[in-house]
Design an enzyme around this catalytic site. Sequence first.
Site, PDB file in Angstrom:
ATOM      1  N   SER A  16       7.820  38.354 -27.737  1.00 50.61           N
ATOM      2  CA  SER A  16       7.645  37.256 -26.416  1.00 50.61           C
ATOM      3  C   SER A  16       5.969  37.970 -25.846  1.00 50.61           C
ATOM      4  O   SER A  16       5.299  37.141 -24.767  1.00 50.61           O
ATOM      5  CB  SER A  16       8.603  38.652 -25.561  1.00 50.61           C
ATOM      6  OG  SER A  16       9.083  39.856 -25.194  1.00 50.61           O
TER       7      SER A  16
ATOM      8  N   LYS B 225      17.093  32.329 -21.046  1.00 53.55           N
ATOM      9  CA  LYS B 225      15.619  31.618 -21.015  1.00 53.55           C
ATOM     10  C   LYS B 225      15.597  30.277 -20.568  1.00 53.55           C
ATOM     11  O   LYS B 225      15.922  29.360 -19.360  1.00 53.55           O
ATOM     12  CB  LYS B 225      15.234  32.156 -21.938  1.00 53.55           C
ATOM     13  CG  LYS B 225      14.692  34.078 -21.842  1.00 53.55           C
ATOM     14  CD  LYS B 225      13.773  34.922 -22.806  1.00 53.55           C
ATOM     15  CE  LYS B 225      13.365  36.032 -22.164  1.00 53.55           C
ATOM     16  NZ  LYS B 225      14.322  36.804 -23.098  1.00 53.55           N
TER      17      LYS B 225
ATOM     18  N   HIS C  25      13.961  33.925 -27.284  1.00 51.45           N
ATOM     19  CA  HIS C  25      12.578  33.063 -27.103  1.00 51.45           C
ATOM     20  C   HIS C  25      12.869  32.189 -28.085  1.00 51.45           C
ATOM     21  O   HIS C  25      12.068  31.028 -27.768  1.00 51.45           O
ATOM     22  CB  HIS C  25      10.957  34.142 -26.522  1.00 51.45           C
ATOM     23  CG  HIS C  25      10.492  34.611 -25.895  1.00 51.45           C
ATOM     24  ND1 HIS C  25      10.581  34.576 -24.637  1.00 51.45           N
ATOM     25  CD2 HIS C  25      10.988  35.571 -25.508  1.00 51.45           C
ATOM     26  CE1 HIS C  25      10.823  35.295 -23.987  1.00 51.45           C
ATOM     27  NE2 HIS C  25      10.977  36.222 -23.779  1.00 51.45           N
TER      28      HIS C  25
END
Length: 393
Positions: free
Chosen positions: A182, A241, A210
């Site tokens: 990340s 996310k 992610h």
Amino acid sequence: MGRLSFINEELTAMKEAGLYGNIRTIESPQGPWVTIEGRKVLNLCSNNYLGLCSHPRLVSKVKEYVDTYGVGPGAVRTIAGTMSIHVEFERRIAAFKGAEDAMLLQSGFCANLAVIPTLVPSEEDIIYSDELNHASIIDACRLSKARVIRYAHSDMEDLKRVLEETKGQGRRKLLVTDGVFSMDGDIAPLPAIRELCDRYDVILVVDDAHGEGVLGRAGRGIVDHFHLHGLVDVEVGTLSKAFGVMGGVIAGRRELIEYLRQKARPNLFSSALTVPDVAANMAALEILEESPELVERLWRNGNFLKEHLSKAGFDTANSQTPITPVMLGEATTAKEFSRRLFEKGVFATAIVYPTVPKGKARIRAMVSAAHTEEDLLFAVDKFSEVAKDMGVL
Ligand SMILES: *Cc1c(COP(=O)(O)O)cnc(C)c1O
């Protein structure tokens, strides 16, 4: 207050060391522009990759489901909290990702806590963990009694060394890695990791927080990105996310998911995901099932921002994803840079030690499919102005 006096002492020390986090409050819906302290600023630090946090289709699905099913699940999944909407979502996300089955949890954090201590609970087990893995993986490893062996970040020579050193030892072995890291935006070399796991008989877990909704065809994730369907034992994902909501997902073989449903403590002792969360996730999944358009726009925007920042002279390191680190060096420089950007209408937080190594402080710019090219050019202009004012380029 004697017994709590350490609190004020530590808070003061954190402030003096510049390690006290200034938590900003968003007064508008999440989006490419947000209101903070009554002012509209360009949002360059959200994980809302596809702009789904406030998407009208998610909002209307929530209203529809809440009218039909209410709000709360009323219990843990294993007692009376499993509703038809949970089961339907699990079936559909498994099909989307090309996995045999999937399990829905309250968050990505909970998903790691569900996988790792359940699969390798004992002192006799061994966990191999990338040194840059996310905090939730580190905590999940701590909840297991297994011996944890860290290997150098995405370094296959070092991984081979630790696997060789522990050959013949341990009862069960498990390797866990972030899919996309990340802070740097690099992708774990999953095909090479899988080969080593096969050779040394190690369970492979990838945390694709992610990558979910970002990597692979229309955001199907890292396993799809590398065409490794059926070859990665456990794929952990988050719905907080790119999906723009909240929740965690574990995908894998049918019997593995069955085992985790029966044994994983976050599934047994924390209530099911709420109805509005499931509804919004269902709508996000439908949007991805229908079209890769948002994912494609995200990648176009990521490449556009990187290209223009590089042209302006900034170092964006070796990111392979829309995560765009802008390297600045010292923590004080990065913090001042972020403060000045904010004054100019760009919200982009500084990332400093201990989240990244000392001397590698940066602004982490997060683009979204919802940004326009005009938004991103505005950001590059402001980055250049601040750099010039501070004399850092
Ligand atoms: C963000 C993140 C998580 C936590 O996900 P939540 O759904 O917000 O709990 C877990 N693992 C990694 C690698 C992450 O980046």
